[in-house]
Design a protein around this motif. Structure first.
Motif, PDB file in Angstrom:
ATOM      1  N   VAL A 505      71.258  63.935  69.562  1.00 40.47           N
ATOM      2  CA  VAL A 505      71.043  62.910  70.416  1.00 40.47           C
ATOM      3  C   VAL A 505      70.882  61.543  69.679  1.00 40.47           C
ATOM      4  O   VAL A 505      70.205  61.386  68.697  1.00 40.47           O
ATOM      5  N   VAL A 506      71.661  60.582  70.362  1.00 42.09           N
ATOM      6  CA  VAL A 506      71.659  59.024  69.826  1.00 42.09           C
ATOM      7  C   VAL A 506      70.878  58.263  70.947  1.00 42.09           C
ATOM      8  O   VAL A 506      70.842  58.739  72.212  1.00 42.09           O
ATOM      9  N   GLY A 507      71.071  56.934  70.642  1.00 44.54           N
ATOM     10  CA  GLY A 507      70.496  56.009  71.590  1.00 44.54           C
ATOM     11  C   GLY A 507      69.665  54.668  71.393  1.00 44.54           C
ATOM     12  O   GLY A 507      69.157  53.964  72.132  1.00 44.54           O
ATOM     13  N   ARG A 593      71.879  65.370  59.224  1.00 45.15           N
ATOM     14  CA  ARG A 593      71.785  63.769  58.414  1.00 45.15           C
ATOM     15  C   ARG A 593      72.027  62.789  59.601  1.00 45.15           C
ATOM     16  O   ARG A 593      73.312  62.589  59.770  1.00 45.15           O
ATOM     17  N   ARG A 594      71.056  62.445  60.460  1.00 44.93           N
ATOM     18  CA  ARG A 594      71.150  61.607  61.288  1.00 44.93           C
ATOM     19  C   ARG A 594      71.904  60.330  61.087  1.00 44.93           C
ATOM     20  O   ARG A 594      72.800  59.996  61.806  1.00 44.93           O
ATOM     21  N   ASP A 595      71.157  59.697  60.160  1.00 40.73           N
ATOM     22  CA  ASP A 595      71.950  58.366  59.765  1.00 40.73           C
ATOM     23  C   ASP A 595      73.495  58.316  59.591  1.00 40.73           C
ATOM     24  O   ASP A 595      74.216  57.725  59.861  1.00 40.73           O
ATOM     25  N   ALA A 596      73.756  59.511  58.491  1.00 39.14           N
ATOM     26  CA  ALA A 596      75.181  59.691  58.264  1.00 39.14           C
ATOM     27  C   ALA A 596      75.809  60.142  59.546  1.00 39.14           C
ATOM     28  O   ALA A 596      77.304  59.409  59.373  1.00 39.14           O
ATOM     29  N   ILE A 597      75.481  60.761  60.437  1.00 41.03           N
ATOM     30  CA  ILE A 597      76.285  60.971  61.702  1.00 41.03           C
ATOM     31  C   ILE A 597      76.414  59.951  62.420  1.00 41.03           C
ATOM     32  O   ILE A 597      77.706  59.563  62.750  1.00 41.03           O
ATOM     33  N   VAL A 598      75.240  59.149  62.606  1.00 44.02           N
ATOM     34  CA  VAL A 598      75.685  57.945  63.452  1.00 44.02           C
ATOM     35  C   VAL A 598      76.592  57.032  62.765  1.00 44.02           C
ATOM     36  O   VAL A 598      77.191  56.161  63.539  1.00 44.02           O
ATOM     37  N   LYS A 599      76.416  56.916  61.490  1.00 47.87           N
ATOM     38  CA  LYS A 599      77.582  56.075  60.903  1.00 47.87           C
ATOM     39  C   LYS A 599      78.973  56.479  60.951  1.00 47.87           C
ATOM     40  O   LYS A 599      79.786  55.618  61.136  1.00 47.87           O
ATOM     41  N   HIS A 600      79.076  57.691  60.510  1.00 50.53           N
ATOM     42  CA  HIS A 600      80.367  58.403  60.586  1.00 50.53           C
ATOM     43  C   HIS A 600      81.179  58.383  61.994  1.00 50.53           C
ATOM     44  O   HIS A 600      82.299  57.971  62.264  1.00 50.53           O
ATOM     45  N   ALA A 602      80.312  55.890  64.398  1.00 53.38           N
ATOM     46  CA  ALA A 602      79.967  54.610  65.018  1.00 53.38           C
ATOM     47  C   ALA A 602      80.970  54.460  66.107  1.00 53.38           C
ATOM     48  O   ALA A 602      80.890  53.912  67.272  1.00 53.38           O
ATOM     49  N   PHE A 603      82.146  54.561  65.958  1.00 56.46           N
ATOM     50  CA  PHE A 603      83.359  54.154  66.906  1.00 56.46           C
ATOM     51  C   PHE A 603      83.312  54.972  68.032  1.00 56.46           C
ATOM     52  O   PHE A 603      83.382  54.559  69.157  1.00 56.46           O
ATOM     53  N   ALA A 607      82.351  53.692  71.843  1.00 56.88           N
ATOM     54  CA  ALA A 607      83.512  54.000  72.840  1.00 56.88           C
ATOM     55  C   ALA A 607      82.692  54.656  74.112  1.00 56.88           C
ATOM     56  O   ALA A 607      83.032  54.461  75.279  1.00 56.88           O
ATOM     57  N   MET A 608      81.843  55.589  73.550  1.00 63.93           N
ATOM     58  CA  MET A 608      80.986  56.567  74.719  1.00 63.93           C
ATOM     59  C   MET A 608      80.276  55.397  75.568  1.00 63.93           C
ATOM     60  O   MET A 608      80.302  55.630  76.853  1.00 63.93           O
ATOM     61  N   TYR A 609      79.593  54.466  75.008  1.00 66.92           N
ATOM     62  CA  TYR A 609      78.606  53.576  75.834  1.00 66.92           C
ATOM     63  C   TYR A 609      79.445  52.335  76.640  1.00 66.92           C
ATOM     64  O   TYR A 609      79.227  52.002  77.733  1.00 66.92           O
ATOM     65  N   GLN A 610      80.671  52.139  75.826  1.00 68.68           N
ATOM     66  CA  GLN A 610      81.523  51.323  76.539  1.00 68.68           C
ATOM     67  C   GLN A 610      82.197  51.812  77.811  1.00 68.68           C
ATOM     68  O   GLN A 610      82.241  51.210  78.812  1.00 68.68           O
ATOM     69  N   ALA A 611      82.709  53.072  77.785  1.00 66.03           N
ATOM     70  CA  ALA A 611      83.248  53.850  79.040  1.00 66.03           C
ATOM     71  C   ALA A 611      82.277  53.844  79.934  1.00 66.03           C
ATOM     72  O   ALA A 611      82.561  53.704  81.419  1.00 66.03           O
TER      73      ALA A 611
END
Length: 635
Positions: A505-507, A593-600, A602-603, A607-611
């Motif tokens: 989960v991100v946000g 590794r949440r920070d690494a996942i969010v960084k990996h 990021a694009f 795109a998910m939020y822009q859509a």
């Protein structure tokens, strides 16, 4: 703040080191089967090794360690899977007063170098040639490292041969000077952010939760009519939970087998051949077992039958729970009748897949969902969901016998106290709390507040002292609207859907909560096979994607049903590959590794939020229609 603790412990205080239990058991009951091993990994035959035989092997190895210059206070790393040799060597090291430093055999070169240098190891035991090359590539930066021993090249046999001239009295004298507060192990944290920290754990730290659990719960490992409990150890001994399993077996006189291969095929075969009476595992394994049961039923055309049986198991267990907690009369006649029918047709077959002798189990490492806990209890295997962490030697809570409550991690172990701070952080005080982080006094001061350990975990205590874990402080997501969301519960509910393998989960600083999802390849293959789509149709791929979107949408809706609208997942993306250690997105202990996942990703997240902001309103499954602006995006 509120604090809770159960009755004082009724266990004898530790007077020496961990190795003493091997010698004491050998003296009291020399023919007791203590370990079991196979002639080769493919064998289904287990050869029992008695307590006196294990003791003699420990002594012979201890002599070899002394001859190699290993002395009290020296740190020796063990970089191997869960094997018979791991147990014998660790007790030999403790017998001479040395400290073990467990390292995951899958660790990267940089991780291995960091741990060996940070701990100041003088020796390291590895399994194979590849591990030798990994260690060899960093030896130049490790002037204290004197020995690299390779298991598969006969290292233990060479040690035994080297120590033949050392008298038994030398081992005995060294063992007897080991004190309860001497450091026994330096166990490194998962390292989800930055370098892992080395937790110094004393002999008392490691023994205390084991002895307390054995005193209050040890009899639950032994089925009625049998004399000895049996445990198949497959959790990594590189993790404190695995060390705790080893300690419970050795100190409790249980028969322990080892399974180093964690593949489904190998683990399933070992469970059937070893036939344990008790299983110690993590929630992801219990999730996998449940999904395998479901998939097997669906593939045989009995999916609907299994789901009815699973619902009945959960209802039956929930009714029993209400009764034992004083809130109901137990299962009614109809429910008992249905349960008895499924016991003959379904449940006993499920237990047979785990060896047929399992009476209870334990879950740790993260929280077990209430639904999964009720399912296993309903089929006849109660899973004791407890709580602990590396800094507490693994043991903090357990379910009180006769008062178990699914969805919680139970109550504080006798002799241990729990307090929840005003910000929701769980604080722990007791004999298992670690000595501190090696070479990192600032981190130690931050973690230890007097005698209290600040765990970094969030939770709540009810009026009877039952603890519920709600997440990690560092994992809390704060949306751009200021809403704080704990991701663990949402992720857990998502993983309960058979199609979903992993979920993150991100946000943070986003307008709403989103999720990155990976799919279970086996269930995905089965699901595709059940789709009634015309082969070769030009629209087949699009129709399949739409169907998959709707299926995942239903899983998201089910997860959202447990939280408020502002905490719900509004956008999600299905990823093409899982999070694993090879891409650096999982720790060796399988934590995200949440920070690494969010960084990996990021694009993909952008795109998910822009859509979501630019796309027209999409058609969504009925289950999502009640959630405002529910969008979904596939990679």
């Amino acid at each position: 703040m509120r604090d809770f603790a159960l009755a004082p412990p009724s266990v004898s205080p530790l007077t020496g080191g961990l190795a003493d239990s091997i010698f004491e058991t050998a003296a009291l009951d020399p023919t007791l089967p203590l370990l079991a091993r196979r002639p080769d990994p493919s064998s289904t035959t287990w050869e029992e090794v008695t307590a006196v035989e294990v003791r003699d092997q420990v002594v012979d190895l201890a002599k070899g360690l002394i001859a190699s210059g290993i002395s009290p206070g020296h740190r020796v790393a063990i970089m191997a899977r869960t094997r018979y040799e791991w147990t014998v060597l660790s007790y030999a090291l403790w017998a001479v007063g040395a400290e073990i430093v467990p390292i995951y055999p899958t660790s990267s070169r940089d991780q291995v170098e960091w741990i060996l240098r940070d701990a100041g190891c003088v020796a390291v035991l590895v399994e194979d040639e590849q591990a030798v090359m990994t260690v060899g590539s960093v030896c130049g930066a490790l002037p204290q490292l004197r020995h690299v021993w390779q298991l598969d090249a006969g290292a233990l046999e060479d040690l035994v041969q080297r120590g033949t001239y050392i008298p038994l009295a030398t081992v005995e004298s060294m063992r007897r000077i080991v004190l309860p507060d001497s450091t026994a192990a330096v166990t490194y944290t998962s390292g989800t952010t930055g370098h892992p920290l080395g937790c110094a754990l004393s002999h008392r730290n490691l023994a205390s939760p084991c002895d307390t659990l054995l005193a209050g719960w040890g009899h639950t490992v032994i089925p009625p009519g049998e004399k000895q409990g049996t445990v198949l150890a497959f959790l990594p001994f590189s993790h404190v939970y695995g060390l705790m399993v080893q300690g419970l077996c050795i100190r409790g006189g249980m028969l322990m087998g080892h399974e180093p291969d964690l593949s489904e095929e190998a683990l399933s075969a070992s469970l059937k051949s070893f036939r344990p009476t008790y299983i110690c595992a993590v929630p992801s394994l219990f999730e996998r077992i449940y999904k395998n049961f479901l998939r097997a039923a669906q593939e045989s055309g009995r999916g609907a039958l299994f789901e009815r049986a699973a619902d009945t198991a959960r209802d039956f267990a929930a009714a029993n729970e209400r009764h034992r907690l004083g809130g109901g009369s137990g299962p009614g006649f109809d429910l008992r009748l249905q349960h008895a029918l499924f016991e003959r047709t379904v449940y006993r077959k499920l237990r047979a897949a785990l060896g047929g002798r399992v009476c209870r189990a334990s879950s740790g490492g993260s929280t077990l969902s209430r639904e999964l806990s009720l399912f296993f209890e309903g089929i006849g295997i109660y899973v004791n969901d407890g709580y602990g962490l590396t800094e507490s030697a693994g043991g903090v809570t357990a379910q009180p016998l006769g008062r178990e409550m699914s969805g919680t991690v139970g109550q504080a172990l006798p002799g241990t106290e729990i307090m929840v701070a005003d910000d929701g952080e769980i604080l722990v005080r007791g004999p298992s709390v670690f000595q501190g982080y090696v070479n990192n006094e600032p981190a130690t001061r931050a973690a230890l507040r007097g005698a209290w350990l600040a765990t970094g975990d969030l939770g709540r205590l009810d009026s009877e002292g039952y603890l519920t874990i709600t997440g990690r402080k560092k994992d809390i997501i704060v949306t751009s609207g200021g809403k704080s969301v704990a991701p663990a519960a949402l992720e857990q509910r998502l993983r309960m859907h058979p199609m979903i393998h992993q979920a993150v989960v991100v946000g943070d600083n986003r307008p709403c909560v989103g999720a990155l999802i990976t799919l279970d390849p086996q269930f995905l293959a089965y699901w595709r096979g059940t789709l009634a789509l015309q082969a070769g149709s030009p629209s087949r791929e699009a129709r399949e994607e739409n169907a998959l979107r709707e299926e995942i949408g239903r899983a998201v809706a089910a997860a959202n049903s447990a939280v408020s609208r502002t905490e719900s997942i509004r956008v999600f993306r299905v990823l093409a590959e899982p999070f694993d250690m090879s891409n650096g997105l999982l720790t060796p202990s399988m934590k995200l590794r949440r920070d690494a996942i969010v960084k990996h990703y990021a694009f993909e997240i952008d795109a998910m939020y822009q859509a979501r902001t630019r796309a027209p309103r999409q058609t969504v499954p009925d289950e999502l229609s009640s959630w405002d602006e529910a969008d979904n995006v596939f990679r």
